[in-house]
Write a protein that holds these residues in place. Structure first.
Motif, PDB file in Angstrom:
ATOM      1  N   VAL A 181      40.553  -0.228 -43.868  1.00  0.00           N
ATOM      2  CA  VAL A 181      40.112  -1.617 -43.964  1.00  0.00           C
ATOM      3  C   VAL A 181      38.812  -1.654 -44.769  1.00  0.00           C
ATOM      4  O   VAL A 181      37.916  -0.826 -44.542  1.00  0.00           O
ATOM      5  N   PRO A 182      38.690  -2.581 -45.727  1.00  0.00           N
ATOM      6  CA  PRO A 182      37.445  -2.657 -46.507  1.00  0.00           C
ATOM      7  C   PRO A 182      36.214  -2.778 -45.608  1.00  0.00           C
ATOM      8  O   PRO A 182      36.238  -3.458 -44.591  1.00  0.00           O
ATOM      9  N   ASN A 183      35.168  -2.076 -46.009  1.00  0.00           N
ATOM     10  CA  ASN A 183      33.875  -2.054 -45.323  1.00  0.00           C
ATOM     11  C   ASN A 183      33.939  -1.431 -43.934  1.00  0.00           C
ATOM     12  O   ASN A 183      33.192  -1.808 -43.027  1.00  0.00           O
ATOM     13  N   THR A 184      34.836  -0.436 -43.809  1.00  0.00           N
ATOM     14  CA  THR A 184      34.892   0.373 -42.592  1.00  0.00           C
ATOM     15  C   THR A 184      35.096   1.828 -42.998  1.00  0.00           C
ATOM     16  O   THR A 184      35.274   2.145 -44.178  1.00  0.00           O
ATOM     17  N   GLY A 185      35.093   2.687 -42.005  1.00  0.00           N
ATOM     18  CA  GLY A 185      35.313   4.108 -42.255  1.00  0.00           C
ATOM     19  C   GLY A 185      36.409   4.666 -41.373  1.00  0.00           C
ATOM     20  O   GLY A 185      36.813   4.043 -40.385  1.00  0.00           O
ATOM     21  N   VAL A 186      36.880   5.838 -41.762  1.00  0.00           N
ATOM     22  CA  VAL A 186      37.838   6.595 -40.967  1.00  0.00           C
ATOM     23  C   VAL A 186      37.371   8.039 -40.929  1.00  0.00           C
ATOM     24  O   VAL A 186      36.583   8.467 -41.768  1.00  0.00           O
ATOM     25  N   CYS A 187      37.865   8.781 -39.973  1.00  0.00           N
ATOM     26  CA  CYS A 187      37.558  10.202 -39.894  1.00  0.00           C
ATOM     27  C   CYS A 187      38.770  10.984 -40.393  1.00  0.00           C
ATOM     28  O   CYS A 187      39.909  10.663 -40.042  1.00  0.00           O
ATOM     29  N   ALA A 188      38.522  11.981 -41.228  1.00  0.00           N
ATOM     30  CA  ALA A 188      39.596  12.839 -41.738  1.00  0.00           C
ATOM     31  C   ALA A 188      39.200  14.289 -41.498  1.00  0.00           C
ATOM     32  O   ALA A 188      38.019  14.649 -41.579  1.00  0.00           O
ATOM     33  N   LEU A 189      40.180  15.116 -41.204  1.00  0.00           N
ATOM     34  CA  LEU A 189      39.951  16.541 -41.044  1.00  0.00           C
ATOM     35  C   LEU A 189      40.236  17.209 -42.389  1.00  0.00           C
ATOM     36  O   LEU A 189      41.359  17.180 -42.872  1.00  0.00           O
ATOM     37  N   VAL A 190      39.200  17.766 -42.999  1.00  0.00           N
ATOM     38  CA  VAL A 190      39.320  18.398 -44.315  1.00  0.00           C
ATOM     39  C   VAL A 190      38.824  19.832 -44.201  1.00  0.00           C
ATOM     40  O   VAL A 190      37.657  20.067 -43.890  1.00  0.00           O
ATOM     41  N   ASN A 191      39.718  20.776 -44.408  1.00  0.00           N
ATOM     42  CA  ASN A 191      39.364  22.197 -44.297  1.00  0.00           C
ATOM     43  C   ASN A 191      38.682  22.513 -42.975  1.00  0.00           C
ATOM     44  O   ASN A 191      37.711  23.258 -42.919  1.00  0.00           O
ATOM     45  N   GLY A 192      39.161  21.907 -41.898  1.00  0.00           N
ATOM     46  CA  GLY A 192      38.605  22.166 -40.580  1.00  0.00           C
ATOM     47  C   GLY A 192      37.330  21.411 -40.265  1.00  0.00           C
ATOM     48  O   GLY A 192      36.761  21.590 -39.194  1.00  0.00           O
ATOM     49  N   GLU A 193      36.847  20.562 -41.183  1.00  0.00           N
ATOM     50  CA  GLU A 193      35.622  19.788 -40.980  1.00  0.00           C
ATOM     51  C   GLU A 193      35.953  18.316 -40.816  1.00  0.00           C
ATOM     52  O   GLU A 193      36.798  17.783 -41.537  1.00  0.00           O
ATOM     53  N   GLN A 194      35.253  17.633 -39.886  1.00  0.00           N
ATOM     54  CA  GLN A 194      35.402  16.194 -39.775  1.00  0.00           C
ATOM     55  C   GLN A 194      34.566  15.522 -40.861  1.00  0.00           C
ATOM     56  O   GLN A 194      33.366  15.763 -40.967  1.00  0.00           O
ATOM     57  N   VAL A 195      35.229  14.692 -41.648  1.00  0.00           N
ATOM     58  CA  VAL A 195      34.570  13.984 -42.738  1.00  0.00           C
ATOM     59  C   VAL A 195      34.745  12.485 -42.514  1.00  0.00           C
ATOM     60  O   VAL A 195      35.860  12.025 -42.243  1.00  0.00           O
ATOM     61  N   ALA A 196      33.651  11.733 -42.600  1.00  0.00           N
ATOM     62  CA  ALA A 196      33.705  10.274 -42.498  1.00  0.00           C
ATOM     63  C   ALA A 196      33.937   9.726 -43.904  1.00  0.00           C
ATOM     64  O   ALA A 196      33.172  10.002 -44.825  1.00  0.00           O
ATOM     65  N   VAL A 197      35.023   8.973 -44.069  1.00  0.00           N
ATOM     66  CA  VAL A 197      35.403   8.414 -45.365  1.00  0.00           C
ATOM     67  C   VAL A 197      35.306   6.901 -45.264  1.00  0.00           C
ATOM     68  O   VAL A 197      35.897   6.294 -44.358  1.00  0.00           O
TER      69      VAL A 197
END
Length: 117
Positions: free
Chosen positions: A20-36
């Motif tokens: 959703v525009p102007n929000t974030g999600v969490c993704a698991l990238v190479n074992g790290e949590q990344v806020a996108v």
């Protein structure tokens, strides 16, 4: 060969429309949590940013749940716990620089969000 000099690998996260525009999600990238974050600035609807999801101030993985805004010229996310502001471009914590987090390259290509960690 020194692996520290290898370019980052791009990882597909999700379709841009899934954030959703102007929000974030969490993704698991190479074992790290990344806020996108999907930021809609001035009509541009495809700006994406990525930082660590872990908030050093609260010791919790919550930055993807923070509120997006701006402080002066800086685009920031406010941590949902102690409200520290993190620059989405650099990861710098404005209140406590020692709490700064990593920022990662992010892009949209053919409607897909990609992050390089």
């Amino acid at each position: 060969m020194n692996n520290d000099r290898l370019p980052p690998a791009w990882t597909p996260i999700c379709p841009l429309d899934d954030i959703v525009p102007n929000t974030g999600v969490c993704a698991l990238v190479n074992g790290e949590q990344v806020a996108v974050f999907h930021v809609s600035e001035g009509g541009a609807n495809n700006s994406v940013f990525a930082i660590d999801n872990f908030d050093p101030g609260s010791q919790a993985a919550v930055l993807s749940r923070g509120l997006i805004g701006s402080l002066g010229e800086r685009l920031v996310v406010a941590s949902p716990i102690y409200k520290h502001h993190f620059d989405l471009r650099t990861g710098e914590c404005l209140e406590t620089p020692a709490y700064s987090v990593s920022a990662f390259a992010a892009r949209v290509e053919n409607g897909q969000v990609w992050v390089a960690v």
